[in-house]
Design a protein around this motif. Sequence first.
Motif, PDB file in Angstrom:
ATOM      1  N   ALA A 159       0.840  -1.163   0.062  1.00  0.00           N
ATOM      2  CA  ALA A 159       0.053   0.085  -0.040  1.00  0.00           C
ATOM      3  C   ALA A 159       0.957   1.201  -0.150  1.00  0.00           C
ATOM      4  CB  ALA A 159      -1.148  -0.007   1.245  1.00  0.00           C
TER       5      ALA A 159
ATOM      6  N   ARG B  48      -6.038  -3.052   8.188  1.00  0.00           N
ATOM      7  CA  ARG B  48      -4.960  -3.275   6.850  1.00  0.00           C
ATOM      8  C   ARG B  48      -3.888  -4.503   7.498  1.00  0.00           C
ATOM      9  NH1 ARG B  48      -4.119   0.398   3.329  1.00  0.00           N
ATOM     10  NH2 ARG B  48      -5.369   2.415   3.399  1.00  0.00           N
TER      11      ARG B  48
ATOM     12  N   THR C 187       1.906  -5.841   4.884  1.00  0.00           N
ATOM     13  CA  THR C 187       1.922  -5.118   3.336  1.00  0.00           C
ATOM     14  C   THR C 187       1.256  -3.755   3.716  1.00  0.00           C
ATOM     15  OG1 THR C 187       0.221  -6.320   2.739  1.00  0.00           O
ATOM     16  CG2 THR C 187       2.274  -7.139   2.288  1.00  0.00           C
TER      17      THR C 187
ATOM     18  N   ARG D  57      -2.097  -3.774   3.011  1.00  0.00           N
ATOM     19  CA  ARG D  57      -3.135  -3.900   1.996  1.00  0.00           C
ATOM     20  C   ARG D  57      -4.473  -3.775   3.039  1.00  0.00           C
ATOM     21  NH1 ARG D  57      -4.614  -6.369  -2.708  1.00  0.00           N
ATOM     22  NH2 ARG D  57      -6.648  -7.584  -2.687  1.00  0.00           N
TER      23      ARG D  57
ATOM     24  N   SER E 181      -3.289 -10.147   5.233  1.00  0.00           N
ATOM     25  CA  SER E 181      -4.112 -10.020   3.968  1.00  0.00           C
ATOM     26  C   SER E 181      -3.933 -11.469   3.432  1.00  0.00           C
ATOM     27  CB  SER E 181      -3.638  -9.263   2.875  1.00  0.00           C
ATOM     28  OG  SER E 181      -2.477  -9.422   2.591  1.00  0.00           O
TER      29      SER E 181
END
Length: 102
Positions: free
Chosen positions: A2, A64, A68, A70, A81
């Motif tokens: 992200a 989130r 990562t 995401r 994720s």
Amino acid sequence: MARKSWIQREKKKKKLEQKYHLIRRYLKKEISKVKLLNDEQWKKIHGKLQSPPRNSSPTRLRRRCFVTGRARSNYRDFGLSRHTLREMVNRCLLPGVTRSSW
């Protein structure tokens, strides 16, 4: 991965939510005590409840992946994720999780 600005924005929202959490909870308790919806006291408390910044609301937060960042397809149990979860399961880094294949 992200964008870093999105992750920083989420951290800022989290800080605001923690700052105004007790105020929100107190005002919601006060509103639940008031019986009539058209009462002046209700309008006064409702106005105070609307005064904190919008981003301090807990519904504005997104979960989130902590690896990562995401925002989509996160598993609550792991905080990961689906991509990261699959990689970690394949490497046997998560105890108690078995891979399913058919």
